[in-house]
Design an enzyme around this catalytic site. Structure first.
Site: not given
Length: 445
Positions: A151, A246, A274
């Site tokens: 994702y 990623d 994050k």
């Protein structure tokens, strides 16, 4: 400390969810939170402290979600809180440069070997979207390779066989994504170098980049097989494409320099999120100066954001990365996560429940399957009903796990040996219930 309850009382959460359903699609602002994969009412939380979350009904839980990974220091860490408070007292947003941005950029660049220049954005989705745009501009090519089950945010071109929420909800792609956009995304299995090479051969000199989670964390936790990341680096070099890592989940969690340091493979571009904002909304992408200076205003590739580099996120990120400069943090994370992983393996064996376990640094997963999981096909074979039963049994015992089989457990430095041991004890009881349920179901057949 969380205690075992005969029945979990969630009256206030149930009322809050009913009201939320009236006002927001599915009652949530991100799909996995809705508990569709495990059933029941989503828990509404009031506060967090260290490794403990407290819901609006007053129930306490040992938390292994950690806001989906960034809370390495635990909830409401005093260093992060102090930094946010100091910054907010001066203003929450200026839409103009601050020295905080430069300070955090220096910290990121000093830790990540692939990054010479960095651009801060507001989310991991923005980071991957921008990195893909830059890769296409830099190579003059349009197509992207991604792995099934990985994702990379809700970017149109990446919502093709995406993991996490899409996999949980049984939606391999999303309505609203133009076919022409999806056609530029080539999907290969994770951990399959032959498939990557075949994709390059099928589209010679048309592939701009391959984007990959160096440690897949959105189909459950799936580490790279030996040689996989090195093979991707070599394949991209052979075919003139860029390699994008990623590291929204793994950046500064897998190691002080992310998965790229842990595995010794340097990508061309890195996406972060994050952790870089200490848990506040933030993202970043970076790479060599030759690539990054192609971004506006230094170059012609456009990307902008009013809240990009906002002082609250920058201050929190500085406090986070300064705290993570202590090598003892990663030593402690390793000890705690290994203790938890070993305990869960033993608990599953004692209960006679077939499971497959993965761990990478302070991230781990227990798949309810009797075979190995090295890609999305392996993850899809999991018994999601068994996981749902396990999830609720653990919730009743004061343990908060991700409400999906296809997510990852995160350990923080706030977790103590006592927290870990209580979690393992709860897992023994929960897995015994799973085994009993399976036995009743099989007997009924």
């Amino acid at each position: 400390m969380p205690t075992v309850k005969d029945e979990l009382k969630l009256a206030k959460s149930e009322a809050a969810y009913k009201e939320a359903l009236r006002l927001m699609p599915g009652g949530v602002n991100s799909p996995v939170r809705a508990f569709k994969a495990v059933g029941g009412t989503p828990v509404f939380f009031a506060r967090g402290a260290g490794a403990i979350l407290t819901d609006i009904d007053g129930n306490d839980y040992i938390d292994y979600v950690g806001s989906w990974g960034p809370l390495i220091l635990g909830h409401a860490d005093e260093r992060i809180e102090a930094a946010i408070g100091k910054a907010s007292a001066k203003g929450t947003s200026f839409g103009a440069p601050t020295e905080l941005e430069t300070h955090l950029a220096e910290l990121v660049i000093s830790r990540m070997p692939s990054i010479e220049m960095v651009r801060f954005v507001n989310s991991g989705t923005e980071a991957t979207m921008s990195a893909l745009r830059l890769a296409r501009a830099a190579t003059g090519r349009d197509k992207i390779i991604k792995c099934a089950g990985c994702y990379h945010g809700h970017v149109d071109s990446m919502l093709v066989k995406a993991g996490s929420g899409a996999l949980t909800l049984g939606v391999p792609s999303s309505p609203g994504v133009p076919k022409a956009v999806a056609a530029d995304t080539l999907v290969v299995p994770y951990n399959d170098l032959d498939a990557v090479e075949a994709a390059f051969r099928a589209e010679p000199k048309r592939i701009a980049a391959m984007i990959v989670e160096p440690i897949a964390g959105n189909m459950g936790l799936v580490p790279p097989q030996p040689g996989y990341l090195e093979g991707l680096r070599a394949a991209c070099d052979r075919h003139g494409a860029l390699l994008i890592f990623d590291e929204v989940i793994t950046g500064f969690r897998a190691s002080s320099g992310g998965a790229q340091v842990l595995y010794g493979v340097r990508p061309d571009l890195t996406c972060l999120g994050k952790i870089v904002g200490g848990g506040l909304p933030v993202g970043a992408y970076g790479g060599g100066a030759d690539l990054m200076t192609q971004m506006s205003p230094a170059g012609s590739v456009y990307q902008a954001g009013t809240l990009s580099g906002n002082p609250l996120a920058m201050a929190a990120g500085i406090a986070m990365l300064e705290a993570l400069a202590d090598a003892e943090v990663y030593s402690l994370l390793e000890l705690r996560s290994r203790r938890l992983a070993d305990g869960l393996i033993d608990a599953a064996k004692e209960a006679g429940v077939a499971t497959y376990h993965t761990r990478a640094a302070s991230m781990l997963c227990m798949f309810f399957t009797d075979g190995p999981v090295i890609d999305d096909a392996g993850a899809a074979r999991c018994d999601t009903q068994a996981y749902a039963r396990f999830f609720h049994e653990m919730l009743t015992r004061g343990i908060y796990l991700a409400p999906s089989q296809f997510e990852t457990l995160f350990v923080s430095v706030a977790h103590t040996d006592e927290h870990i041991d209580r979690t393992v004890a709860a897992a023994r009881l929960a897995l015994a219930r799973v085994a009993e349920e399976r036995a009743r179901t099989n007997h009924g057949r």
